[in-house]
Enzyme design. Sequence first.
Site, short mmCIF file in Angstrom:
data_model
loop_
_atom_site.label_atom_id
_atom_site.label_comp_id
_atom_site.label_asym_id
_atom_site.label_seq_id
_atom_site.Cartn_x
_atom_site.Cartn_y
_atom_site.Cartn_z
NE ARG A 224 -1.93 2.03 3.56
CZ ARG A 224 -2.76 2.49 4.63
NH1 ARG A 224 -3.54 2.21 4.98
NH2 ARG A 224 -1.92 3.06 5.61
CE1 TYR B 123 -4.40 5.79 6.01
CE2 TYR B 123 -4.46 5.83 8.30
CZ TYR B 123 -4.11 5.03 7.10
OH TYR B 123 -4.15 3.73 7.17
CG ASP C 82 -7.23 3.67 3.24
OD1 ASP C 82 -6.96 3.25 4.47
OD2 ASP C 82 -8.17 4.31 2.73
CG HIS D 3 -8.12 6.94 6.06
ND1 HIS D 3 -8.56 7.77 7.13
CD2 HIS D 3 -7.80 5.86 6.19
CE1 HIS D 3 -8.30 6.98 7.98
NE2 HIS D 3 -7.92 5.97 7.61
CD GLU E 279 -8.42 0.58 2.54
OE1 GLU E 279 -7.28 0.24 2.21
OE2 GLU E 279 -8.72 0.58 3.88
CD GLU F 41 -10.68 1.11 7.29
OE1 GLU F 41 -9.72 0.53 6.41
OE2 GLU F 41 -10.22 2.05 7.89
NE ARG G 103 -9.57 -2.38 3.58
CZ ARG G 103 -8.56 -2.62 4.35
NH1 ARG G 103 -8.26 -3.92 4.37
NH2 ARG G 103 -7.96 -1.74 5.33
CD GLU H 138 -4.92 -2.74 6.51
OE1 GLU H 138 -5.90 -2.91 6.69
OE2 GLU H 138 -4.26 -1.68 6.79
CD1 TRP I 276 -6.50 12.37 9.99
CD2 TRP I 276 -7.06 10.37 10.63
NE1 TRP I 276 -5.65 11.61 10.53
CE2 TRP I 276 -5.71 10.29 10.67
CE3 TRP I 276 -7.86 9.03 10.61
CZ2 TRP I 276 -4.90 9.39 11.06
CZ3 TRP I 276 -6.99 8.12 11.06
CH2 TRP I 276 -5.46 8.17 11.41
#
Length: 431
Positions: free
Chosen positions: A170, A182, A239, A241, A265, A291, A312, A368, A431
Amino acid sequence: MTTHTPTTPTPQGSTAPSATPGGTAIRSAEVLVSSPGRNFVTLRITTSDGVTGLGDATLNGRELAVASYLRDHVVPLLIGRDAHTIEDTWQFLYRSAYWRRGPVTMAAIAAVDVALWDIKAKLAGLPLYQLLGGASRRGIMAYGHASGRDLPELFDSIRQHLDEGYRSIRVQTSVPGVDAVYGVAAQASEGGRYDYEPARRAPLPAEEDWDTRAYLRHVPGVFEAVRAEFGPELPLLHDGHHRMTPIQAARLGKDLEPYDLFWLEDCTPAENQEALRLVRHHTTTPLAIGEIFNTVWDYQTIIREQLVDYVRSAVTHTGGITALRRILDFAAQYQIKSGIHGPTDISPVGMAAALHLDLAIHNFGIQEYMKHSPLTDEVFRQSFTFVDGHLHPGDAPGLGVEHDDEAAARFEYQPAYLPFNRLKDGTVHDW
Ligand code: CS2
Ligand code: MG
């Protein structure tokens, strides 16, 4: 800090559906809170025969909410129940609470579920994956977290992860004009290694800044440089995020198509599952999401309309092995694969549960794997292995993880919060 709970059956007797055979009655359930490098909440269930099972109940930044939900409202209901009745216990905890779903409830149910699967597999003398249908592959492809404030630092981080054996990477980077982003290790911890989630130990969350347009201008060039340096084959992930709008996510997905990502992601917040229709319409970059989801209902439209390619969710956040298996089986009907969440705020117990599921399901995608810190490894004795980019849960009976109470007692819980973003005009942002 370790919190024990009463070990005598509740006054009105057990909540079990029928008389419990002696040996597998739940005698006690302990909520273990410790902080070896970062905070963890672990549930340990013990049967009257002394067989123990572990479950991960860690919710990064809200750990004590789950610890209380378990200690004050779930554990008293477990005493006297038959540890073998995993399905009835899951349905009982989900339905008898009346108030359903949500990250705290589903993390608590997950911890009970995984601990009971651990016990059942130990009683059978088998590694848990054997109870889930046995191994469908030799090993579990893992991806690691490379990052950098600039290209040289990012390239070094990618090389370091390749040297550690990762075969999928990643990529997260800083963004010009944004102070802290992040996923960039050099900012997250003094050591320059992104060892564990940047949940900062402090009484309040840290404020960081964000600029989506600067991010959208910067990221495609980073992946162009990474592909030029490392070639076309290395599986690369990124990601988002949750920080983009659907049209911004569509643009990034389109701009990244030449760099052939394994996945993009959390490209946009997905409480509105239909938001992904717009992204999907504009780009063939594979998408991964979930996630922060905690039940199958968070995925219903997304899976049925094939709006993503990877699910995820972590076992810890989604109601346990019983529930996540059902979500992944639903996803399999739509050619969607697993991409189970595995940052260091998923404890080694939650990680082991994921690996047993990864090994057994047919529609496995990738796992992951951020390595836990040495302090964490002192508390959780694990039996999983990482060889040549692939993980394996091992063949110890059960999950294959033990909790060292003595070591845990050295690491008291400390309040820690994930950062939050504000835009340049002061507006709060994801975030
Ligand atoms: C991230 C997580 O690993 C990931 O994909 O989204 O590290 C996330 O930031 C943490 O789990 C939050 O606690
Ligand atoms: Mg993520």
